[in-house]
Design a protein around this motif. Structure first.
Motif, PDB file in Angstrom:
ATOM      1  N   ASP A 498       0.828  -1.206   0.000  1.00  0.00           N
ATOM      2  CA  ASP A 498       0.000   0.000   0.000  1.00  0.00           C
ATOM      3  C   ASP A 498       0.862   1.255   0.000  1.00  0.00           C
ATOM      4  O   ASP A 498       0.572   2.237  -0.681  1.00  0.00           O
ATOM      5  CB  ASP A 498      -0.914  -0.023   1.220  1.00  0.00           C
ATOM      6  N   TYR A 499       1.959   1.218   0.749  1.00  0.00           N
ATOM      7  CA  TYR A 499       2.819   2.394   0.849  1.00  0.00           C
ATOM      8  C   TYR A 499       3.659   2.579  -0.418  1.00  0.00           C
ATOM      9  O   TYR A 499       3.794   3.696  -0.933  1.00  0.00           O
ATOM     10  CB  TYR A 499       3.730   2.257   2.075  1.00  0.00           C
ATOM     11  N   VAL A 500       4.219   1.484  -0.917  1.00  0.00           N
ATOM     12  CA  VAL A 500       5.113   1.576  -2.071  1.00  0.00           C
ATOM     13  C   VAL A 500       4.338   1.728  -3.367  1.00  0.00           C
ATOM     14  O   VAL A 500       4.730   2.495  -4.261  1.00  0.00           O
ATOM     15  CB  VAL A 500       6.034   0.332  -2.127  1.00  0.00           C
ATOM     16  N   GLY A 501       3.239   1.014  -3.489  1.00  0.00           N
ATOM     17  CA  GLY A 501       2.486   1.006  -4.740  1.00  0.00           C
ATOM     18  C   GLY A 501       2.827  -0.222  -5.564  1.00  0.00           C
ATOM     19  O   GLY A 501       3.985  -0.640  -5.633  1.00  0.00           O
ATOM     20  N   HIS A 502       1.805  -0.817  -6.169  1.00  0.00           N
ATOM     21  CA  HIS A 502       2.019  -2.093  -6.865  1.00  0.00           C
ATOM     22  C   HIS A 502       3.002  -1.938  -8.019  1.00  0.00           C
ATOM     23  O   HIS A 502       3.820  -2.807  -8.286  1.00  0.00           O
ATOM     24  CB  HIS A 502       0.697  -2.636  -7.383  1.00  0.00           C
ATOM     25  N   SER A 503       2.952  -0.820  -8.725  1.00  0.00           N
ATOM     26  CA  SER A 503       3.831  -0.645  -9.879  1.00  0.00           C
ATOM     27  C   SER A 503       5.290  -0.610  -9.452  1.00  0.00           C
ATOM     28  O   SER A 503       6.159  -1.198 -10.108  1.00  0.00           O
ATOM     29  CB  SER A 503       3.470   0.641 -10.622  1.00  0.00           C
ATOM     30  N   ASN A 504       5.564   0.051  -8.344  1.00  0.00           N
ATOM     31  CA  ASN A 504       6.939   0.126  -7.863  1.00  0.00           C
ATOM     32  C   ASN A 504       7.438  -1.225  -7.360  1.00  0.00           C
ATOM     33  O   ASN A 504       8.635  -1.527  -7.454  1.00  0.00           O
ATOM     34  CB  ASN A 504       7.057   1.175  -6.760  1.00  0.00           C
ATOM     35  N   VAL A 505       6.536  -2.046  -6.816  1.00  0.00           N
ATOM     36  CA  VAL A 505       6.930  -3.403  -6.423  1.00  0.00           C
ATOM     37  C   VAL A 505       7.348  -4.202  -7.651  1.00  0.00           C
ATOM     38  O   VAL A 505       8.374  -4.898  -7.647  1.00  0.00           O
ATOM     39  CB  VAL A 505       5.777  -4.113  -5.685  1.00  0.00           C
ATOM     40  N   PHE A 506       6.568  -4.109  -8.728  1.00  0.00           N
ATOM     41  CA  PHE A 506       6.902  -4.836  -9.947  1.00  0.00           C
ATOM     42  C   PHE A 506       8.200  -4.319 -10.576  1.00  0.00           C
ATOM     43  O   PHE A 506       9.033  -5.099 -11.034  1.00  0.00           O
ATOM     44  CB  PHE A 506       5.756  -4.722 -10.954  1.00  0.00           C
ATOM     45  N   ILE A 507       8.363  -2.996 -10.593  1.00  0.00           N
ATOM     46  CA  ILE A 507       9.597  -2.424 -11.159  1.00  0.00           C
ATOM     47  C   ILE A 507      10.807  -2.862 -10.345  1.00  0.00           C
ATOM     48  O   ILE A 507      11.859  -3.216 -10.901  1.00  0.00           O
ATOM     49  CB  ILE A 507       9.484  -0.885 -11.205  1.00  0.00           C
ATOM     50  N   SER A 508      10.664  -2.866  -9.024  1.00  0.00           N
ATOM     51  CA  SER A 508      11.767  -3.329  -8.169  1.00  0.00           C
ATOM     52  C   SER A 508      12.078  -4.800  -8.428  1.00  0.00           C
ATOM     53  O   SER A 508      13.250  -5.211  -8.396  1.00  0.00           O
ATOM     54  CB  SER A 508      11.410  -3.122  -6.699  1.00  0.00           C
ATOM     55  N   ALA A 509      11.042  -5.583  -8.703  1.00  0.00           N
ATOM     56  CA  ALA A 509      11.256  -7.010  -8.977  1.00  0.00           C
ATOM     57  C   ALA A 509      12.112  -7.200 -10.220  1.00  0.00           C
ATOM     58  O   ALA A 509      13.025  -8.044 -10.238  1.00  0.00           O
ATOM     59  CB  ALA A 509       9.918  -7.721  -9.132  1.00  0.00           C
ATOM     60  N   PHE A 510      11.832  -6.447 -11.273  1.00  0.00           N
ATOM     61  CA  PHE A 510      12.655  -6.542 -12.481  1.00  0.00           C
ATOM     62  C   PHE A 510      14.114  -6.189 -12.179  1.00  0.00           C
ATOM     63  O   PHE A 510      15.041  -6.830 -12.683  1.00  0.00           O
ATOM     64  CB  PHE A 510      12.107  -5.619 -13.563  1.00  0.00           C
ATOM     65  N   THR A 511      14.310  -5.173 -11.338  1.00  0.00           N
ATOM     66  CA  THR A 511      15.673  -4.763 -10.996  1.00  0.00           C
ATOM     67  C   THR A 511      16.398  -5.852 -10.216  1.00  0.00           C
ATOM     68  O   THR A 511      17.570  -6.168 -10.483  1.00  0.00           O
ATOM     69  CB  THR A 511      15.640  -3.468 -10.176  1.00  0.00           C
ATOM     70  N   ALA A 615       8.963   3.546 -17.511  1.00  0.00           N
ATOM     71  CA  ALA A 615       8.639   4.667 -18.392  1.00  0.00           C
ATOM     72  C   ALA A 615       7.168   4.672 -18.777  1.00  0.00           C
ATOM     73  O   ALA A 615       6.500   5.713 -18.750  1.00  0.00           O
ATOM     74  CB  ALA A 615       9.520   4.600 -19.640  1.00  0.00           C
ATOM     75  N   LEU A 616       6.641   3.498 -19.123  1.00  0.00           N
ATOM     76  CA  LEU A 616       5.240   3.425 -19.534  1.00  0.00           C
ATOM     77  C   LEU A 616       4.304   3.805 -18.396  1.00  0.00           C
ATOM     78  O   LEU A 616       3.316   4.520 -18.594  1.00  0.00           O
ATOM     79  CB  LEU A 616       4.913   2.018 -20.033  1.00  0.00           C
ATOM     80  N   TYR A 617       4.613   3.336 -17.206  1.00  0.00           N
ATOM     81  CA  TYR A 617       3.713   3.597 -16.091  1.00  0.00           C
ATOM     82  C   TYR A 617       3.709   5.069 -15.681  1.00  0.00           C
ATOM     83  O   TYR A 617       2.658   5.711 -15.613  1.00  0.00           O
ATOM     84  CB  TYR A 617       4.086   2.721 -14.901  1.00  0.00           C
ATOM     85  N   HIS A 618       4.878   5.616 -15.416  1.00  0.00           N
ATOM     86  CA  HIS A 618       4.937   6.967 -14.862  1.00  0.00           C
ATOM     87  C   HIS A 618       4.731   8.049 -15.919  1.00  0.00           C
ATOM     88  O   HIS A 618       4.308   9.155 -15.583  1.00  0.00           O
ATOM     89  CB  HIS A 618       6.280   7.183 -14.159  1.00  0.00           C
ATOM     90  N   LEU A 619       5.015   7.758 -17.169  1.00  0.00           N
ATOM     91  CA  LEU A 619       4.866   8.779 -18.201  1.00  0.00           C
ATOM     92  C   LEU A 619       3.560   8.670 -18.974  1.00  0.00           C
ATOM     93  O   LEU A 619       3.091   9.665 -19.519  1.00  0.00           O
ATOM     94  CB  LEU A 619       6.045   8.696 -19.186  1.00  0.00           C
TER      95      LEU A 619
END
Length: 668
Positions: A498-511, A615-619
């Motif tokens: 909830d704090y991080v956001g699902h998109s950031n969890v997925f982006i972190s996973a790729f990293t 890029a797709l998510y935030h832009l």
């Protein structure tokens, strides 16, 4: 303590503990078991790629079936039907666990086969004016000559042809060829001005044109091939009859299989024979040649004549194992989707607080951390090493099934409301389902891609451990390294997501996948594997709970089971299949080095995928998908007013909203 442990959810935690313990006891050892029964790595890779495709049937069919049977039979006006009490979900999940125990145990009954590495015996070639002889050393393992019915047609590549005298015992053709000192490695021929005690010699120091006056002619079906001294390779067509086995069946060095062919025949002028041989009345003019690559030559007449020792029937073993494995993988995959739905229903989120799906998964993950290394340790001391992991899997699955069957108080009744309790039933209309269809498909694709990266490591990681001189205990410890850090992370997973956001969890996973693949690509020992597995908390545990929570909010209540089947299909079926194919594209001759090259490529791919998604998510997606308040349906407005706290507007959950709603500030 009462906030952390909900007494109503204890039995559900026990079921998850048994399920994940059973999964952990068997899945890391399946790649090793396939090799143990005699399958080669190519066959094992095929099974690992095909099984997830068939496993889609489990969550897809059972998820839709349970949702369909639950429609109209749930709670209405406080009266609950059979499916509304959760009995249907419990019974179907129990059946899945029982069938998983049954089919995986059947893998122990697959007939054993053994294929020893092919030995390539020496091959000799000789021909005279009447016949052609191809001789092959007898396979010492079983003392059998390769045989066939009729005549076998192909080619035989030869070089270094020379003249001599043959005898009935084939003494001359069995003698070793002379070694030459020339740098050009030109073939040598017999000369009439050299006396040879062994009927052959080499002519490095003689003008080679002198020995091409009468070159050997090998004639086949009216066409003749002329071997010249400057030739390096000559492909001789021939038709071989079934071989003649040696006179005795001993394993001596003189045991040869003789293949006869009526052609090609060789013309041997007497001028080319040694003077001592010409004077012998029993001299039978002949030509012998060195044979080049008899088993690798394209269209070779002996291409499949290697010596092979095979125990059992490899084709039958592969077929039986494939069928049982296809049936077995369906049930734990289906059970994972059903247990995900059970967690969502049992930990229903109310206006008083969030649910605790992560806490249920954390308790189950303890089993994933404890029992795999214990199963591996016990297997090392057993004569049948895979008996313990398979039996433990069956025991845990049966215990989980019994809990589901006899615990009728498990809170799996159909929830009245996702975010608060109301007197009426909330059913999201179909136009809402269509409205979120594109977002569902997008997250489905992201989870599938993460599944590809996950399977790229896990599908054949046990082979990598064994190639690094590891043991079954080391294989089990790889799961422990990934599961232990996940336990505290899952306890507070919902608040973290909830704090991080699902998109950031997925982006972190790729990293973090990029980091894991880089470590595996350049790591030289087992310690690197453990370090890379610790990072699995970011690439698997948090990703999975994020997917469960996301689809919980995205999918309407009456499609709860189907909604939880979607991430299972994406990650553990489609992603697992593609990942097994990609990571299985390794060289059989150098599997470890080839695997490291694939790890490097997948590491780069994961980093690029994370950058593109960022890029797709935030832009693009986030700015366009802000939630817009819309007037609620009339009956819904009455329900909200009845509970107090409505401001006259209703905003359905949007995937990419940043607003505060009645369900809390969830950043989905």
């Amino acid at each position: 303590m009462s906030k952390l442990v909900n007494k109503n959810l204890i039995t559900l935690k026990c079921v998850l503990f048994c399920f994940l313990s059973g999964v952990g006891c068997i899945f890391p050892y399946l790649p090793l078991h396939m090799l143990h029964v005699g399958l080669n790595r190519g066959e094992a890779r095929l099974i690992s790629a095909v099984a997830p495709c068939v496993a889609i049937l489990g969550p897809a069919v059972l998820g839709c079936l349970i949702d369909k049977l639950s429609v109209g039979r749930g709670s209405t006006g406080g009266v609950q039907g059979t499916s509304g009490s959760g009995k249907l979900l419990r019974m179907v999940t129990a059946i899945c666990l029982i069938l998983s125990a049954l089919f995986y145990t059947l893998l122990l009954a697959v007939p054993y086969t053994e294929r020893h590495e092919a030995r390539r015996p020496q091959v000799l070639f000789m021909c005279d004016a009447d016949n052609t002889y191809v001789m092959q050393e007898v396979c010492k393992e079983d003392m059998l000559c390769n045989s066939w019915s009729g005549v076998k047609t192909g080619v035989l590549a030869v070089t270094s042809c020379e003249y001599g005298c043959a005898d009935d015992n084939m003494t001359w053709v069995k003698q070793p060829f002379p070694t030459t000192t020339t740098t050009t490695m030109n073939p040598a021929f017999y000369s009439d001005n050299r006396n040879m005690s062994s009927n052959f010699t080499s002519f490095d120091e003689v003008d080679e044109d002198e020995y091409e006056i009468y070159p050997p002619h090998l004639c086949y079906d009216g066409q003749c091939l002329v071997y010249m001294a400057h030739s390096r390779r000559m492909r001789v067509p021939m038709s071989l009859e079934a071989p003649t086995p040696p006179a005795d069946n001993s394993s001596g060095t003189d045991s040869w299989c003789t293949y006869r062919a009526s052609s090609p025949s060789c013309s041997v002028p007497s001028e080319r024979l040694p003077e001592s041989s010409v004077m012998e009345s029993e001299c039978k003019p002949a030509v012998r040649c060195q044979v080049l690559d008899p088993y690798d030559e394209p269209d070779g007449v002996l291409a499949d004549a290697e010596c092979r020792l095979t125990i059992g029937d490899p084709a039958y073993t592969f077929t039986v194992y494939l069928i049982i494995r296809l049936l077995a993988d369906i049930w734990p995959t289906a059970a994972l989707a059903l247990l995900g739905a059970a967690c969502v229903i049992a930990t229903r989120e109310t206006s008083l607080g969030r649910g605790d799906v992560g806490r249920q998964l954390a308790f189950g993950t303890l089993g994933l951390a404890i029992f795999p290394p214990l199963a591996g340790l016990a297997a090392e001391s057993m004569e049948s090493p895979f008996l313990v992991p398979f039996v433990l899997h069956a025991v845990f699955m049966l215990i989980g099934a019994l809990i589901l069957i006899f615990d009728s108080h498990m809170p799996l009744s159909t929830p009245e409301w996702w975010w608060h309790t109301a007197t009426g039933v909330l059913a999201m209309p179909m136009n809402t389902v269509r409205r979120y269809g594109a977002e569902t498909a997008a997250i489905f694709a992201v989870v599938a891609l993460l599944g590809v990266l996950c399977s790229g490591i896990d599908a054949y990681l046990p082979w990598t451990v064994i190639d690094m001189n590891g043991t079954m205990l080391h294989v089990g410890l790889t799961l422990t390294a990934g599961a232990l850090p996940a336990v505290p992370a899952l306890l507070w997973a919902e608040a973290l997501v909830d704090y991080v956001g699902h998109s950031n969890v997925f982006i972190s996973a790729f990293t973090f996948y990029c980091l894991r693949y880089t470590g595996l690509a350049y790591g030289t020992d087992y310690a690197w594997i453990i370090v890379c597995e610790i990072l699995e908390v970011f690439t698997m545990s948090l990703v999975w709970v994020t997917a469960v929570l996301y689809f919980r909010h995205l999918v309407p209540r009456k499609y709860t089971t189907t909604g939880q089947a979607l991430p299972v299909i994406a990650h553990f079926c489609i992603g697992r299949c593609i990942g097994a194919i990609v990571s299985g594209m390794v060289s059989l001759s150098e599997p470890l080095q080839s695997a490291r090259e694939i790890y490097r490529a997948l590491g780069i791919a994961s980093l690029l995928a994370g950058a593109v998604y960022l890029a797709l998510y935030h832009l693009l997606l986030a700015p366009r998908c802000a939630a817009r308040p819309v007037p609620p349906p009339h009956h819904l407005l009455q329900g909200l007013n009845a509970n107090g706290g409505s401001n006259g507007t209703y905003s359905p959950m949007r995937v990419y909203h940043e607003e505060r709603s009645r369900k809390g500030h969830f950043r989905y």
